[in-house]
Design an enzyme around this catalytic site. Structure first.
Site, mmCIF file in Angstrom:
data_model
loop_
_atom_site.group_PDB
_atom_site.id
_atom_site.type_symbol
_atom_site.label_atom_id
_atom_site.label_comp_id
_atom_site.label_asym_id
_atom_site.label_seq_id
_atom_site.Cartn_x
_atom_site.Cartn_y
_atom_site.Cartn_z
ATOM 1 N N SER A 96 11.352 -21.153 -45.580
ATOM 2 C CA SER A 96 12.220 -22.324 -45.380
ATOM 3 C C SER A 96 11.316 -23.499 -45.043
ATOM 4 O O SER A 96 10.748 -23.540 -43.950
ATOM 5 C CB SER A 96 13.188 -22.092 -44.214
ATOM 6 O OG SER A 96 13.937 -20.926 -44.405
ATOM 7 N N LYS A 171 19.250 -24.710 -47.962
ATOM 8 C CA LYS A 171 18.904 -23.979 -46.732
ATOM 9 C C LYS A 171 19.057 -24.899 -45.505
ATOM 10 O O LYS A 171 19.558 -24.475 -44.449
ATOM 11 C CB LYS A 171 17.476 -23.443 -46.835
ATOM 12 C CG LYS A 171 16.948 -22.782 -45.580
ATOM 13 C CD LYS A 171 17.642 -21.457 -45.249
ATOM 14 C CE LYS A 171 17.122 -20.886 -43.945
ATOM 15 N NZ LYS A 171 17.785 -19.658 -43.541
ATOM 16 N N LYS A 239 12.121 -25.818 -35.952
ATOM 17 C CA LYS A 239 11.365 -26.193 -37.155
ATOM 18 C C LYS A 239 12.317 -26.631 -38.274
ATOM 19 O O LYS A 239 12.123 -27.658 -38.912
ATOM 20 C CB LYS A 239 10.515 -24.984 -37.565
ATOM 21 C CG LYS A 239 9.712 -25.100 -38.829
ATOM 22 C CD LYS A 239 10.376 -24.555 -40.047
ATOM 23 C CE LYS A 239 10.719 -23.084 -40.021
ATOM 24 N NZ LYS A 239 11.214 -22.559 -41.287
HETATM 25 P P1 NAD Z 1 7.180 -14.594 -39.151
HETATM 26 O O1 NAD Z 1 6.445 -15.546 -38.272
HETATM 27 O O2 NAD Z 1 7.630 -13.296 -38.631
HETATM 28 O O3 NAD Z 1 6.292 -14.289 -40.472
HETATM 29 C C1 NAD Z 1 5.429 -15.208 -41.085
HETATM 30 C C2 NAD Z 1 4.194 -14.460 -41.560
HETATM 31 O O4 NAD Z 1 3.327 -15.388 -42.220
HETATM 32 C C3 NAD Z 1 3.391 -13.833 -40.409
HETATM 33 O O5 NAD Z 1 3.143 -12.464 -40.668
HETATM 34 C C4 NAD Z 1 2.098 -14.649 -40.384
HETATM 35 O O6 NAD Z 1 0.965 -13.923 -39.971
HETATM 36 C C5 NAD Z 1 2.001 -15.059 -41.842
HETATM 37 N N1 NAD Z 1 1.141 -16.237 -42.044
HETATM 38 C C6 NAD Z 1 1.137 -17.399 -41.356
HETATM 39 N N2 NAD Z 1 0.192 -18.226 -41.845
HETATM 40 C C7 NAD Z 1 -0.410 -17.560 -42.856
HETATM 41 C C8 NAD Z 1 -1.464 -17.882 -43.757
HETATM 42 N N3 NAD Z 1 -2.083 -19.066 -43.690
HETATM 43 N N4 NAD Z 1 -1.828 -16.965 -44.668
HETATM 44 C C9 NAD Z 1 -1.193 -15.772 -44.737
HETATM 45 N N5 NAD Z 1 -0.180 -15.403 -43.923
HETATM 46 C C10 NAD Z 1 0.199 -16.293 -42.984
HETATM 47 O O7 NAD Z 1 8.402 -15.444 -39.733
HETATM 48 P P2 NAD Z 1 9.718 -14.880 -40.444
HETATM 49 O O8 NAD Z 1 10.782 -14.693 -39.427
HETATM 50 O O9 NAD Z 1 9.347 -13.783 -41.374
HETATM 51 O O10 NAD Z 1 10.155 -16.175 -41.263
HETATM 52 C C11 NAD Z 1 9.484 -16.576 -42.450
HETATM 53 C C12 NAD Z 1 10.280 -17.715 -43.078
HETATM 54 O O11 NAD Z 1 11.617 -17.261 -43.347
HETATM 55 C C13 NAD Z 1 10.416 -18.941 -42.161
HETATM 56 O O12 NAD Z 1 10.343 -20.099 -42.948
HETATM 57 C C14 NAD Z 1 11.797 -18.766 -41.558
HETATM 58 O O13 NAD Z 1 12.375 -20.004 -41.173
HETATM 59 C C15 NAD Z 1 12.552 -18.122 -42.699
HETATM 60 N N6 NAD Z 1 13.702 -17.303 -42.307
HETATM 61 C C16 NAD Z 1 13.639 -16.446 -41.236
HETATM 62 C C17 NAD Z 1 14.754 -15.701 -40.886
HETATM 63 C C18 NAD Z 1 14.746 -14.764 -39.694
HETATM 64 O O14 NAD Z 1 15.833 -14.322 -39.289
HETATM 65 N N7 NAD Z 1 13.588 -14.442 -39.127
HETATM 66 C C19 NAD Z 1 15.939 -15.815 -41.629
HETATM 67 C C20 NAD Z 1 15.962 -16.641 -42.738
HETATM 68 C C21 NAD Z 1 14.831 -17.388 -43.075
#
Ligand code: NAD
Length: 298
Positions: A96, A171, A239
């Site tokens: 997102s 979104k 965010k």
């Molecule tokens: P998270 O923080 O659990 O996962 C993000 C991953 O990206 C982590 O494993 C991190 O190590 C990795 N990362 C960060 N920088 C990096 C880089 N430079 N290179 C490689 N890997 C890197 O977050 P999440 O909850 O999985 O959310 C991910 C996205 O999905 C976000 O944009 C969030 O807003 C969206 N989202 C989350 C949810 C939820 O319920 N958690 C629901 C819908 C959408």
């Protein structure tokens, strides 16, 4: 077996990878957290050392990263996908991020004849595990058709809403409605509590009526139990609302309610609730009213 790259193995990415493996795709995975890569490698994925290596091995790559800066770095950075990607490849960014950032990144990739879809998701960790995410897609219609089956392996609703950036606009619309909805639930329940009426009974009484909603069902029990483990972390919702307000300024959309909920969330962040579920908005009202909505263990 079609080969797919997947970068970003967090709360959402990991279960999405598992569903893709189950659907028969052969995955090449990367994350800065090595343990996450190893975990998926032990489940049949191939481990990569960098986004560039993922691009060397795959011509369809999915990203699931926190926000615009990480997506830029992974796709366009010095060791990023762009350094090794082949012309004709497709990037599906399911993170997102700001719609403007999605358009800018897609424009850079287009210079290498690489096409991109922005395909953020809704449905939370549970939806990612079950493979029932709602996916909002922006980008070229023909590219979307080429990716529909992949997206159908992680989501049960896959809708193209327009050109690149439109997925993230959808979104942000979703996140605006969800944030205001949760604040409305906390405010309504605070009224019940201050009036001396049992909020659990109020929940039972109103859930089948006009105030009933997915958010009421998902968040009220957490508020009643004072149990704010994520779920969807407040920090991520802040965010998203920052992207909402920035986009609102760009396009001239009035967002008084989103602005107000953002202020509430910022105050909660200052009170160290950033890693709690977004239902912690209940605590903002508790601070003002002097009474919690529920009692622990209720
Ligand atoms: P998270 O923080 O659990 O996962 C993000 C991953 O990206 C982590 O494993 C991190 O190590 C990795 N990362 C960060 N920088 C990096 C880089 N430079 N290179 C490689 N890997 C890197 O977050 P999440 O909850 O999985 O959310 C991910 C996205 O999905 C976000 O944009 C969030 O807003 C969206 N989202 C989350 C949810 C939820 O319920 N958690 C629901 C819908 C959408």
């Amino acid at each position: 077996m079609e080969k797919l790259g997947f970068i970003g193995l967090g709360v959402m990415g990991k279960p999405m990878c598992r569903n893709l493996i189950r659907a028969g795709y052969s995955l090449v995975v990367y994350d800065i957290v090595k343990d996450a890569v190893q975990e998926l490698a032990s489940e049949g994925a191939q481990a990569a050392n960098s986004p560039a290596m993922v691009a060397e091995l795959c011509d369809k790559i999915i990203t699931m990263l926190p926000n615009s800066p990480q997506v830029r770095e992974v796709l366009l950075g010095p060791d990023g996908v762009i350094t090794k990607v082949r012309p004709g490849s497709i990037i599906i960014d399911t993170s997102s991020i700001a719609p403007l950032a999605a358009r800018e990144i897609a424009a850079e990739l287009a210079k290498k004849q690489v096409r991109m879809l922005d395909a953020p998701v809704s449905g939370g960790q549970a939806g990612a595990v079950k493979g029932t995410l709602s996916i909002m897609v922006g980008g070229d219609a023909a590219v979307f058709e080429q990716c529909r089956q992949i997206l159908g392996s992680v989501g049960s609703s896959v809708i193209r809403v327009g050109e690149i950036g439109a997925g993230n606009t959808a979104k942000l619309t979703n996140q605006t409605i969800v944030a205001i909805n949760i604040a409305a639930i906390a405010e309504g329940m605070t009224l019940a509590v201050k009036a001396g009426v049992d909020p659990s009974a109020v929940f039972e009484a109103i859930r089948g009526g006009s105030a009933g909603s997915k958010m009421l069902e998902a968040k009220t029990p957490l508020m009643l139990a004072q149990k704010f483990d994520p779920g969807f972390r407040l920090a991520l919702h802040i965010k998203d609302l920052a992207n909402v307000l920035e986009t609102g300024k760009e396009v001239g959309a009035p967002l008084p309610l989103a602005s107000m909920v953002m202020e509430m969330m910022q105050e909660l962040k200052a009170d160290n609730y950033a890693d709690c579920d977004n239902s912690v908005l209940a605590k903002y009202y508790e601070k003002l009213s002097g009474k919690p909505i529920g009692l622990p263990g209720e």
